[in-house]
Design an enzyme around this catalytic site. Structure first.
Site, mmCIF file in Angstrom:
data_model
loop_
_atom_site.group_PDB
_atom_site.id
_atom_site.type_symbol
_atom_site.label_atom_id
_atom_site.label_comp_id
_atom_site.label_asym_id
_atom_site.label_seq_id
_atom_site.Cartn_x
_atom_site.Cartn_y
_atom_site.Cartn_z
ATOM 1 N N PHE A 19 101.855 56.321 69.350
ATOM 2 C CA PHE A 19 101.390 55.726 68.090
ATOM 3 C C PHE A 19 100.943 56.833 67.142
ATOM 4 O O PHE A 19 100.136 57.684 67.499
ATOM 5 C CB PHE A 19 100.229 54.766 68.338
ATOM 6 C CG PHE A 19 99.723 54.089 67.084
ATOM 7 C CD1 PHE A 19 100.500 53.145 66.440
ATOM 8 C CD2 PHE A 19 98.482 54.400 66.555
ATOM 9 C CE1 PHE A 19 100.058 52.517 65.282
ATOM 10 C CE2 PHE A 19 98.018 53.780 65.405
ATOM 11 C CZ PHE A 19 98.807 52.833 64.764
ATOM 12 N N GLY A 20 101.485 56.816 65.923
ATOM 13 C CA GLY A 20 101.105 57.772 64.879
ATOM 14 C C GLY A 20 100.422 57.061 63.734
ATOM 15 O O GLY A 20 100.904 56.027 63.272
ATOM 16 N N TYR A 21 99.305 57.615 63.272
ATOM 17 C CA TYR A 21 98.551 56.998 62.172
ATOM 18 C C TYR A 21 98.233 57.995 61.067
ATOM 19 O O TYR A 21 97.785 57.609 60.000
ATOM 20 C CB TYR A 21 97.253 56.376 62.702
ATOM 21 C CG TYR A 21 96.370 57.362 63.437
ATOM 22 C CD1 TYR A 21 95.425 58.114 62.756
ATOM 23 C CD2 TYR A 21 96.504 57.552 64.800
ATOM 24 C CE1 TYR A 21 94.632 59.033 63.427
ATOM 25 C CE2 TYR A 21 95.709 58.458 65.484
ATOM 26 C CZ TYR A 21 94.772 59.196 64.787
ATOM 27 O OH TYR A 21 93.995 60.102 65.465
ATOM 28 N N GLY A 22 98.448 59.289 61.310
ATOM 29 C CA GLY A 22 98.171 60.332 60.323
ATOM 30 C C GLY A 22 99.343 61.284 60.263
ATOM 31 O O GLY A 22 100.472 60.882 59.969
ATOM 32 N N SER A 23 99.113 62.542 60.603
ATOM 33 C CA SER A 23 100.173 63.544 60.485
ATOM 34 C C SER A 23 101.343 63.294 61.437
ATOM 35 O O SER A 23 102.456 63.752 61.170
ATOM 36 C CB SER A 23 99.620 64.956 60.699
ATOM 37 O OG SER A 23 99.110 65.112 62.004
ATOM 38 N N GLU A 96 97.104 67.679 70.057
ATOM 39 C CA GLU A 96 96.007 66.743 69.799
ATOM 40 C C GLU A 96 94.740 67.026 70.594
ATOM 41 O O GLU A 96 93.658 66.627 70.192
ATOM 42 C CB GLU A 96 96.465 65.304 70.083
ATOM 43 C CG GLU A 96 97.674 64.869 69.273
ATOM 44 C CD GLU A 96 97.426 64.822 67.773
ATOM 45 O OE1 GLU A 96 96.295 64.497 67.358
ATOM 46 O OE2 GLU A 96 98.360 65.113 67.006
#
Length: 189
Positions: A19-23, A96
């Site tokens: 899941f990606g929410y930013g960069s 991360e």
């Protein structure tokens, strides 16, 4: 530092989701074979992580996004092929988990084709880099001043806003923050 080896272990012989929410939306940096819009319940996208490396320094920190408790978040899920699983998890660990500010875990994400379980990086409220809910002026100042190995916080914010909007995922919190940061930079000149 905690040992995330079990959490960051891909399911053996199976494709999995990230899941990606930013960069990760605009710069995933890992091989994937499918991308879907995804909706995560229980967490929202928030500038709540002090950046001392990528978008700031220890002497002049910036802020980056984290998933914070409560609400919901629209982002993207990336399907990683099983053959690339170990390498992708190593990459995500290096990217991360540099300082351990995120709690990686497997969370259900709703997509247009059903629910998938994705590795998700949530901000750790017990970590020293977790900023919590800062006063608006302090938040703006940190985004304006932040500059690190991967550029400025302002560019990070702008890239996220523009890519979300291009995907039809409008985030009013980030769009307003970008306007305020830009206004502050103009008034400081």
């Amino acid at each position: 530092m905690k040992d995330w080896s079990q959490t960051l272990t891909p399911p053996e012989g199976q494709d999995f989701w990230v899941f990606g929410y930013g960069s990760l939306i605009w710069n995933p940096g890992f091989p994937h074979v499918e991308v879907r819009s995804g909706f995560l319940e229980g967490y929202h996208r928030h500038f709540c992580v002090y950046s001392h490396r990528y978008r700031g320094t220890p002497d002049c920190p910036g802020l980056v996004l984290g998933l914070d408790q409560g609400g919901s978040c629209e982002g993207l899920v990336f399907r990683v092929p099983a053959a690339e699983g170990v390498e992708v998890m190593q990459y995500l660990d290096e990217r991360e988990m540099v300082t351990g500010v995120y709690l990686p875990g497997w969370h259900d994400v709703t997509t247009e084709n059903g629910v998938v379980t994705a590795i998700t990086f949530v901000a750790d409220p017990e970590h020293e880099q977790y900023s919590g809910r800062l006063p608006r002026e302090e938040l703006i100042q940190l985004v304006v001043q932040g500059r690190g190995q991967r550029g400025t916080c302002r560019d990070y914010l702008q890239n996220t806003v523009h890519h979300l909007e291009a995907l039809g995922l409008h985030d009013p919190y980030l769009a307003e923050l970008l306007r305020e940061v830009d206004a502050r930079q103009v008034s400081d000149q």
